[in-house]
Design a protein around this motif. Structure first.
Motif, PDB file in Angstrom:
ATOM      1  N   GLU A 104       5.148   1.207  -3.639  1.00  0.00           N
ATOM      2  CA  GLU A 104       3.843   0.905  -4.221  1.00  0.00           C
ATOM      3  C   GLU A 104       2.766   1.674  -3.477  1.00  0.00           C
ATOM      4  O   GLU A 104       2.868   1.889  -2.275  1.00  0.00           O
ATOM      5  N   HIS A 126       7.906  -4.731 -10.435  1.00  0.00           N
ATOM      6  CA  HIS A 126       7.793  -5.010  -8.995  1.00  0.00           C
ATOM      7  C   HIS A 126       6.725  -4.107  -8.369  1.00  0.00           C
ATOM      8  O   HIS A 126       5.814  -4.585  -7.693  1.00  0.00           O
ATOM      9  N   HIS A 151       2.752  -5.121  -7.023  1.00  0.00           N
ATOM     10  CA  HIS A 151       2.287  -4.805  -5.669  1.00  0.00           C
ATOM     11  C   HIS A 151       0.855  -4.266  -5.636  1.00  0.00           C
ATOM     12  O   HIS A 151       0.208  -4.308  -4.592  1.00  0.00           O
ATOM     13  N   GLU A 160       6.852  -9.076  -0.296  1.00  0.00           N
ATOM     14  CA  GLU A 160       8.001  -8.508  -1.018  1.00  0.00           C
ATOM     15  C   GLU A 160       8.745  -9.551  -1.845  1.00  0.00           C
ATOM     16  O   GLU A 160       8.998  -9.350  -3.026  1.00  0.00           O
ATOM     17  N   TYR A 206      13.223 -10.069   1.126  1.00  0.00           N
ATOM     18  CA  TYR A 206      13.060  -9.908  -0.323  1.00  0.00           C
ATOM     19  C   TYR A 206      13.701 -11.108  -1.026  1.00  0.00           C
ATOM     20  O   TYR A 206      13.065 -11.822  -1.790  1.00  0.00           O
TER      21      TYR A 206
HETATM   22 ZN   LIG Z   1       8.266  -4.027  -2.865  1.00  0.00          ZN
END
Ligand SMILES: [Zn+2]
Length: 611
Positions: free
Chosen positions: A263, A292, A296, A326, A396
């Motif tokens: 990101e 995802h 971010h 995350e 994560y």
């Molecule tokens: Zn990430």
């Protein structure tokens, strides 16, 4: 560091106000990036500073030691060669003061130019790459900075090779080809550049210009991808309430090594294998990646943990909050792909079951908390240590799990008048970029304010602690139950991961507490035979189906060239898990279910056909 800068700017302002120096000014910084021989993988960099203060005898040029998005140290300085410095055609002396700092003696001169080359051949790290097909630059891996000038505006001129062109989130300087500007170095480091013959597709989404850039062949379908990216932009804008940028660039590398993404402030760089776009399941994987990275844009690029605000490019930036940066992003990837209609409710249930399966399989959940996993990212998660599975959680995955729990807990306590979504939005408003970052205590407070109740125990148990997660209990708030199922036709469990390595089958993981560990098997053992008959990684599972739990088998391996035999008592395979709706939900369960999943609770028809 902030103070140093302010001092510097104050000095510059003071100088300006005296009669002594009309030409004293805020220094200008210009970067020049060339790539005249791309097949050598060498970028040629020139940095010109002008208007430096007279009392500065030296200037330190620093190469960062990490890049945003991956919390591990890199050796970017190791790729630098042929550094030189000059001013007004006079060579200036320089020396290194540490591995990443080049100190140039300008002796108070207003102007300094340094030149160096950078060996760039690691596209897959999304840091720097150059070959005869294209170039990619994350400035933190290629362009040095000067700490005292780090927050001043700068310009970057790129000289592409041949007929190549540049795509980046940086602002172009009007009327100038390949000249870009950034308000400061940190912004530059957050705007990667793709240079090559890639394709650019412009589109509007939610009233703002967006661009999809694709490098590489593949079975991608740009119009379809653009329609789906628009849905992603819409889902995120609806979630956060606004788009925190003027324009956004989705960058995509389609290469056989592709996988993952990073990101950035108004762009992302993603990598996929070239032929994943037709098959619905693998295409959903790409959509998940894009969601995802795009999520971010708010969660970690704007709303940042205190430990990474501002970035310190010279060393590790410690934070206990990566589980939210995350794992929270993974959680909302699952939720927003569901709410945007990319996944069915059943696919979402399957994703939840996978989450449960994964957490229960991993012995590391009893060793490390998710706050520790966040903090130790620099020495553990990104190092892929051989004992990671047994001794670590993944911020994560565990972060996704605890975000799920937080969401359901807030919904339950507030009778679904509040959710973790609102906590995220409250944090986003409270911690704007450039001010201070948030801590776990702030996240806890946000949950408490929404529910008027304490989350101290929750944070103690699940963020700082290693309490076993009661998925059935939490999912029950939304009218779901977790069914533990014995699996049919599965082999008993050995507790090893065997990986083919050339002709050989090597044990790459021995699960803590497993039959294999109890018997003495070790990482690196070469698997040879099961009960005296040759076995390979490819048929080990099938061969084990001839046995039942509690049977004893003999495994023969080579360890350090010695033939060894181990007797192992087989264990039952781990059960499977299934997530499904309860038969008789109450009103609150149905309410949480529908708002949480973005789908009404299906009213099943009764046997006589009446609703
Ligand atoms: Zn990430």
């Amino acid at each position: 560091m902030k103070h140093q800068l302010w001092n510097y700017m104050l000095i510059a302002a003071t100088v300006l106000s005296t009669t002594e120096s009309v030409q004293a000014q805020i220094p200008s910084m210009r970067y020049q990036l060339d790539m005249s021989q791309p097949h050598t993988h060498l970028f040629e960099v020139e940095i010109t500073l002008d208007g430096l203060a007279k009392n500065e005898k030296t200037v330190d040029f620093i190469m960062p030691v990490w890049r945003s998005g991956r919390y591990v140290l890199f050796d970017f300085a190791g790729g630098v060669q042929e550094f030189s410095a000059e001013a007004n055609n006079v060579t200036l002396p320089w020396r290194k003061t540490d591995k990443s700092t080049w100190r140039v003696e300008n002796n108070g001169g207003a102007k300094v130019t340094v030149r160096y080359k950078v060996y760039a051949n690691e596209f897959e790290q999304r840091t720097r790459g150059l070959n005869d097909r294209h170039g990619f630059v994350d400035a933190s891996a290629v362009l040095m900075y000067i700490e005292k000038l780090r927050r001043l505006p700068l310009q970057l001129h790129v000289q592409p090779f041949g007929d190549w062109h540049v795509t980046t989130g940086l602002e172009a300087v009007a009327g100038q080809q390949n000249l870009f500007r950034a308000p400061n170095y940190d912004y530059l480091a957050d705007c990667p550049l793709e240079i090559g013959t890639h394709k650019d597709f412009d589109f509007a989404a939610e009233g703002k210009p967006h661009r999809l850039m694709i490098y590489g062949e593949g079975n991608w379908d740009a119009p379809k991808m653009i329609e789906d990216l628009k849905k992603i932009v819409k889902a995120c804008r609806e979630f956060w309430g606004e788009l925190p940028y003027e324009h956004y660039t989705f960058m995509l590398h389609c290469t056989p090594a592709g996988g993952g993404g990073t990101e950035h402030i108004n762009s992302t760089i993603m990598g996929t294998r070239p032929y994943i776009f037709r098959e619905p399941a693998s295409y959903r994987g790409f959509i998940g990646l894009a969601m995802h990275e795009f999520f971010h844009t708010w969660n970690v690029k704007q709303l940042r943990p205190a430990g990474i605000m501002p970035y310190d490019f010279t060393k590790e930036n410690y934070t206990e909050e990566l589980w939210l940066a995350e794992g929270g992003t993974d959680y909302y990837t699952m939720m927003l792909t569901r709410r945007a209609g990319f996944n069915t409710v059943d696919q979402m249930f399957e994703a939840l079951a996978t989450l449960i399966r994964n957490v229960k399989a991993r012995p590391g959940r009893n060793i490390q908390s998710v706050a520790e996993s966040s903090f130790d990212a620099w020495v553990k998660l990104w190092k892929n240590l051989p004992n990671a599975f047994n001794a670590e959680v993944d911020y994560y995955e565990k972060g996704e799990q605890v975000s799920l729990l937080l969401d359901l807990e807030i919904r339950q306590r507030s009778e679904n008048h509040a959710s973790f979504d609102e906590a995220m939005r409250a944090l986003y408003k409270k911690f704007p970029l450039g001010k201070k970052g948030y801590t776990n205590a702030d996240v806890q407070k946000a949950a408490e304010e929404l529910t008027q109740s304490s989350f101290a125990e929750f944070f103690r148990d699940y963020i700082y602690g290693k309490k076993e997660i009661d998925f059935a209990g939490f999912l029950g708030y939304a009218g779901l139950e977790v069914i533990e199922k014995k699996r049919d036709n599965v082999a008993p469990d050995l507790g090893i991961l065997v990986v083919p390595t050339g002709e050989r089958s090597i044990i790459r993981r021995v699960t803590a507490g497993s039959a294999a560990q109890a018997a003495g098997l070790d990482l690196g053992d070469e698997l040879l035979a099961l009960n005296g008959k040759r076995v390979r990684s490819s048929d080990l599972n099938e061969r084990l189906k001839d046995y039942k739990p509690d049977d004893k088998v003999k495994l023969t391996v080579f360890r350090d060239e010695q033939l060894r035999e181990f007797e192992i008592t087989l264990q039952a395979a781990a059960p499977d898990y299934q997530v499904q709706r309860v038969k008789e939900p109450n009103a609150l369960q149905k309410k949480i279910y529908s708002l949480w999943l973005g789908s009404e609770w299906p009213e099943e028809k009764t046997a006589d056909g009446k609703d």
